[in-house]
Motif scaffolding. Structure first.
Motif, PDB file in Angstrom:
ATOM      1  N   CYS A  99       6.524  -3.856   5.300  1.00 53.46           N
ATOM      2  CA  CYS A  99       7.267  -2.789   4.621  1.00 53.46           C
ATOM      3  C   CYS A  99       8.232  -2.089   5.577  1.00 53.46           C
ATOM      4  O   CYS A  99       9.033  -1.276   5.159  1.00 53.46           O
ATOM      5  N   CYS A 107       0.246  -4.299   4.293  1.00 51.20           N
ATOM      6  CA  CYS A 107       1.342  -5.253   4.169  1.00 51.20           C
ATOM      7  C   CYS A 107       1.503  -6.140   5.407  1.00 51.20           C
ATOM      8  O   CYS A 107       2.496  -6.857   5.518  1.00 51.20           O
ATOM      9  N   CYS A 140      -0.447   2.260   6.383  1.00 51.20           N
ATOM     10  CA  CYS A 140      -1.762   1.707   6.035  1.00 51.20           C
ATOM     11  C   CYS A 140      -2.041   0.315   6.566  1.00 51.20           C
ATOM     12  O   CYS A 140      -3.190  -0.074   6.716  1.00 51.20           O
ATOM     13  N   GLY A 141      -1.034  -0.489   6.817  1.00 47.72           N
ATOM     14  CA  GLY A 141      -1.270  -1.832   7.343  1.00 47.72           C
ATOM     15  C   GLY A 141      -1.614  -2.874   6.283  1.00 47.72           C
ATOM     16  O   GLY A 141      -1.837  -4.041   6.613  1.00 47.72           O
ATOM     17  N   GLY A 161       0.837  -1.191   0.000  1.00 50.15           N
ATOM     18  CA  GLY A 161       0.000   0.000   0.000  1.00 50.15           C
ATOM     19  C   GLY A 161       0.866   1.233   0.000  1.00 50.15           C
ATOM     20  O   GLY A 161       1.402   1.637  -1.025  1.00 50.15           O
ATOM     21  N   CYS A 162       1.063   1.798   1.176  1.00 53.54           N
ATOM     22  CA  CYS A 162       1.807   3.060   1.286  1.00 53.54           C
ATOM     23  C   CYS A 162       3.308   2.844   1.252  1.00 53.54           C
ATOM     24  O   CYS A 162       4.064   3.747   0.932  1.00 53.54           O
ATOM     25  N   GLU A 163       3.748   1.654   1.629  1.00 54.78           N
ATOM     26  CA  GLU A 163       5.174   1.304   1.719  1.00 54.78           C
ATOM     27  C   GLU A 163       5.967   2.188   2.671  1.00 54.78           C
ATOM     28  O   GLU A 163       7.172   2.278   2.574  1.00 54.78           O
TER      29      GLU A 163
HETATM   30  S1  FES Z   1       2.388  -0.911   2.864  1.00 58.86           S
HETATM   31 FE1  FES Z   1       1.321   0.504   4.115  1.00 58.86          FE
HETATM   32  S2  FES Z   1       1.999  -0.107   6.073  1.00 58.86           S
HETATM   33 FE2  FES Z   1       3.198  -1.336   4.801  1.00 58.86          FE
END
Ligand code: FES
Ligand code: FES
Lengths: 298, 171
Positions: B59, B47, B44-45, B38-40
């Motif tokens: 991530c 991953c 966001c959670g 998601g956000c990397e």
């Molecule tokens: S991709 Fe969003 S928290 Fe890891």
């Protein structure tokens, strides 16, 4: 969102870690990485080498003696959060920890990592400053101990120099009969960064007067600040007086302003939260005292 | 760098750059694309994976740091190929997913919560998933799904316990 290339090493001892950190001034220590890795992903940090101290046994564990509770730098936040020692001897930290990040970041994030990262709104640095904790920093020359108040210099800025490794933090224990604490925070939603946070600890004398009080405010200035509460000594806990003292102690702090919260908002909230935290700490002290007596009688 | 990781009960090896996150290694090197990017950067959670049974963000961990842990991804929770586990089932039933992007993370987080706490309150559930963003459902059905899964697991566990008791009596 990919980090720039770096070398990775996992030393076997703190001494070896210090040698690696000393050999390359762009090397960084990594523990839980919950703040450093996002910075690297956004290329705000580009260490040449990561020295992984997360599994070093010397940096793990929670211990206590007569005067203090010592937490190894690489102790995970979740361990401290559930530690009976922290709950029993350092309730203020126990109250602050559930506010640190989210449960998944607390599973990896460490106590020392949060201190070394020095976010102005972070809870663990705030408790360290409020209580006057000592921070041990190890390098090739040995261990240097800083007062928390001197350790934090500005936003994400500490007394740590290249080659240094934060190794432990020691929180003082208050060994008086009637001690209470409280932690309050305002943020956009729970577990987001605090706009303002307040950590307070109070000791009452047998007559119910304030024998000692400590208050820290986070998120207001560019680092957590200790508010002078000496004027409360010998006084009865009284909202009006406490409010005055907190206002006097915070109004000269230069407040941060950002998209989410203006400086004047932060100032007002700091006074409100600081006052509430001190009052709640008094109530907590009375409650604990009653509980202790009940147990004593039973 | 060579890494050997314990993923879903198997040892998986790869030769990776240190800067590769566990998230990217799972997706690109081990073919486990159920873990979402998601956000990397930890917000966001999407991953989420389980590390020694506790939720963590894939991530926010480089793959080279991840040896020696028991890593569980969404691919590791179903009892058999083509089957769903109790939590997954409950998500389907209560419409706990729409686009599905957050779902693997939500399910793993719920899974870890229920393993630790068979009687979660609504507050416990909300706290547990507070680090997982969902842009579709509004969270209501997700909470409902986890409540339902908890209920089912309690029934299953009670039955199993009763079964054991019976066996012992007979034996
Ligand atoms: S991709 Fe969003 S928290 Fe890891
Ligand atoms: S179902 Fe779409 S993000 Fe949650």
């Amino acid at each position: 969102m990919k980090s720039a290339p770096f070398d990775y090493a996992r030393p076997e001892s703190l001494a070896e870690a210090c040698a690696m950190l000393a050999a390359d001034e762009d090397a960084r220590a990594i523990a839980g990485g919950q703040s450093l890795i996002p910075m690297m992903a956004m290329r705000l940090a580009r260490p040449t080498k990561l020295v992984d101290i997360y599994r070093l046994p010397e940096l793990h564990g929670i211990g206590s003696d007569e005067d203090s509770v010592t937490i190894g730098a690489a102790t995970r936040q979740v361990e401290a959060e559930h530690s009976p020692t922290v709950h029993g001897l350092l309730p203020l930290l126990a109250k602050a920890l559930p506010w640190v990040g989210h449960p998944p970041t607390r599973n990896r994030g460490t106590v020392g990592g949060s201190l070394a990262n020095a976010d102005p709104a972070a809870e663990i640095p705030l408790v360290a400053v409020a209580l006057g904790a000592k921070i041990d920093v190890t390098n090739l020359n040995g261990v240097t101990t800083y007062d928390a108040d001197d350790f934090f210099i500005g936003p994400m800025l500490t007394a740590l120099a290249p080659g240094d490794c934060l190794s432990a933090v020691r929180f003082p224990r208050w060994r008086r009969a009637c001690v209470g604490s409280a932690f309050h925070e305002v943020s956009a939603r729970r577990s987001d960064f605090a706009f303002v946070a307040a950590a307070a600890q109070v000791a009452l004398d047998p007559e119910g007067r304030i024998a000692g009080a400590a208050l820290g405010i986070g998120g207001l200035g560019d680092r957590p600040v200790h508010v002078d509460t000496t004027a409360l000594g010998g006084e009865r806990p009284q909202q009006l007086l406490i409010g005055e003292v907190v206002r006097a102690g915070t109004h000269e702090i230069e407040a941060m302003s950002d998209l989410q919260a203006s400086a004047s908002y932060r100032q007002r909230v700091a006074v409100g939260l600081g006052t509430r935290a001190l009052l709640d700490a008094c109530v907590d002290a009375v409650g604990r005292d009653a509980e202790a007596r009940r147990r004593g009688l039973a | 760098m060579k890494v050997a990781l314990n993923i879903n009960g198997e040892t998986r090896t790869a030769d990776l750059e240190p800067r590769k996150t566990l998230l990217d290694a799972l997706r690109e090197d081990f073919g486990l694309v159920g873990t979402r990017a998601g956000c990397e950067h930890g917000v966001c959670g999407a991953c989420s994976v389980l590390i020694d049974g506790a939720p963590a963000r894939a991530c926010l961990l480089f793959a080279v740091q991840a040896d020696g842990y028991v890593i569980t991804t969404i691919e590791g929770v179903a009892p058999a190929p083509g089957e769903l586990n109790v939590v997954q089932d409950a998500f389907c039933e209560t419409h706990g997913l729409q686009c599905g992007y957050c779902t693997p993370g939500m399910i793993l987080t719920a899974h870890a919560l229920l393993a630790r706490n068979p009687h979660p309150t609504r507050h416990d559930i909300v706290q547990a998933i507070s680090g997982n963003l969902c842009r579709c459902t509004g969270y209501g059905q997700i909470v409902e799904a986890i409540e339902r899964a908890a209920e089912r697991l309690r029934v299953v566990n009670a039955q199993e316990a009763a079964g054991h008791a019976n066996e012992e009596e007979r034996g």
